[in-house]
Motif scaffolding. Sequence first.
Motif, short mmCIF file in Angstrom:
data_model
loop_
_atom_site.label_atom_id
_atom_site.label_comp_id
_atom_site.label_asym_id
_atom_site.label_seq_id
_atom_site.Cartn_x
_atom_site.Cartn_y
_atom_site.Cartn_z
N ASP A 18 73.44 141.08 -5.84
CA ASP A 18 74.63 140.24 -5.67
C ASP A 18 75.01 139.63 -7.03
N ASP A 19 76.11 138.90 -7.07
CA ASP A 19 76.63 138.41 -8.35
C ASP A 19 75.63 137.50 -9.05
N GLY A 20 74.96 136.62 -8.28
CA GLY A 20 74.02 135.68 -8.90
C GLY A 20 72.83 136.37 -9.50
N ASP A 21 72.21 137.28 -8.73
CA ASP A 21 71.03 137.99 -9.25
C ASP A 21 71.40 138.91 -10.40
N ARG A 22 72.60 139.52 -10.33
CA ARG A 22 73.00 140.39 -11.44
C ARG A 22 73.16 139.60 -12.73
N ALA A 23 73.79 138.41 -12.65
CA ALA A 23 73.97 137.59 -13.84
C ALA A 23 72.63 137.13 -14.39
N ALA A 24 71.72 136.74 -13.47
CA ALA A 24 70.39 136.29 -13.92
C ALA A 24 69.62 137.43 -14.57
N PHE A 25 69.74 138.66 -13.98
CA PHE A 25 69.01 139.78 -14.54
C PHE A 25 69.58 140.18 -15.90
N GLU A 26 70.89 140.11 -16.05
CA GLU A 26 71.48 140.44 -17.35
C GLU A 26 71.07 139.44 -18.42
N ALA A 27 70.90 138.18 -18.02
CA ALA A 27 70.37 137.19 -18.97
C ALA A 27 68.93 137.52 -19.35
N HIS A 28 68.16 137.99 -18.35
CA HIS A 28 66.77 138.39 -18.62
C HIS A 28 66.73 139.59 -19.57
N LEU A 29 67.66 140.54 -19.39
CA LEU A 29 67.70 141.70 -20.28
C LEU A 29 67.86 141.29 -21.74
N GLY A 30 68.63 140.23 -21.96
CA GLY A 30 68.83 139.78 -23.34
C GLY A 30 67.57 139.26 -23.99
N ARG A 31 66.59 138.88 -23.15
CA ARG A 31 65.34 138.33 -23.69
C ARG A 31 64.17 139.30 -23.60
N CYS A 32 64.33 140.39 -22.87
CA CYS A 32 63.18 141.26 -22.59
C CYS A 32 63.42 142.66 -23.14
N PRO A 33 62.82 143.01 -24.27
CA PRO A 33 62.99 144.35 -24.84
C PRO A 33 62.37 145.43 -23.95
N VAL A 34 61.33 145.09 -23.17
CA VAL A 34 60.70 146.09 -22.30
C VAL A 34 61.67 146.55 -21.23
N CYS A 35 62.36 145.57 -20.59
CA CYS A 35 63.34 145.94 -19.56
C CYS A 35 64.50 146.72 -20.15
N ARG A 36 64.91 146.36 -21.36
CA ARG A 36 66.01 147.10 -21.99
C ARG A 36 65.61 148.54 -22.26
N GLU A 37 64.38 148.72 -22.72
CA GLU A 37 63.91 150.07 -22.99
C GLU A 37 63.79 150.87 -21.71
N ASP A 38 63.23 150.21 -20.64
CA ASP A 38 63.09 150.92 -19.37
C ASP A 38 64.45 151.26 -18.76
N LEU A 39 65.41 150.35 -18.90
CA LEU A 39 66.74 150.60 -18.36
C LEU A 39 67.38 151.80 -19.04
N ALA A 40 67.21 151.91 -20.36
CA ALA A 40 67.75 153.05 -21.09
C ALA A 40 67.10 154.36 -20.64
N GLY A 41 65.80 154.29 -20.26
CA GLY A 41 65.11 155.49 -19.82
C GLY A 41 65.45 155.92 -18.41
N LEU A 42 66.09 155.03 -17.63
CA LEU A 42 66.41 155.34 -16.23
C LEU A 42 67.90 155.63 -16.03
N ASP A 43 68.63 155.93 -17.08
CA ASP A 43 70.08 156.09 -16.92
C ASP A 43 70.45 157.30 -16.08
N THR A 44 69.49 158.22 -15.86
CA THR A 44 69.79 159.39 -15.02
C THR A 44 69.34 159.20 -13.58
N LEU A 45 68.82 158.02 -13.24
CA LEU A 45 68.29 157.80 -11.90
C LEU A 45 69.33 157.99 -10.80
N PRO A 46 70.57 157.47 -10.93
CA PRO A 46 71.54 157.68 -9.84
C PRO A 46 71.77 159.16 -9.55
N MET A 47 71.84 159.97 -10.59
CA MET A 47 72.05 161.40 -10.37
C MET A 47 70.85 162.03 -9.68
#
Length: 241
Positions: A18-47
């Motif tokens: 939801d909007d609140g959790d998405r905003a909170a998670f995007e703030a977390h991404l700015g502080r967490c290089p591990v999540c940013r790296e994992d997110l980049a590695g999962l860009d093909t997951l929807p497909m």
Amino acid sequence: MTGNPHQLLGAYLLGGLDDGDRAAFEAHLGRCPVCREDLAGLDTLPMLLDALPAADALALAPAPGDTPGPAGVAAGTAEQVPAGPSPAGEAAGHLPESLPLLHELARRRRTLRRRWAALAGAAAAAALAVGLAAGPLLVRPPQPDATYSVQSGGGLRFSIDMARKTWGTELAVNGSSLPSDGTLSLWVRDRDGGEDRACAWTATPSGRVKVTGATPIQLGSISSVELRDGAQHPVAVITVP
């Protein structure tokens, strides 16, 4: 928002927050290089989820009490990754607690894709049906082989389109300000002096008419066409050169 933001990585990637959790998670991404790296590695997951059968997706979920092994990780070890390069394995290793949500999102994506495909097919079929229905309307009628007309000072207008046929000649009559009572007839005379009645009709009160007649006389043999009233008096005569 959960105490371990990393567990929301899959839901964020698939738009399940939801909007609140998405905003909170995007703030977390700015502080967490591990999540940013994992997110980049999962860009093909929807497909991958779109192509992954439901039974295979459920098989990726670790059973309760499983221990870590080479093929996966135990529940609650979201920070670990499985050995091996498979993106699907990485998704299952990072997000065991989010698997039901991922499975539901994948199911909805497949359903939406099927609906769009069905709508596109229906639209194409409808467009084809409209094209087939409108096709005959767009075909130009055959052009006459000859057209002749006559006009009198009293306003009478009389024209004939002649079309050559294997059996003779077809004549399309168009007239206005013609006699408004009695029976009118169209006579065709050949170059040898013979004649044939091509058609006859009851006069209209408006003096207008559109009729089609036919004669076995070939177009090249026609010398004249006469419009006659009920008393067989000529009303209009067209001479064919």
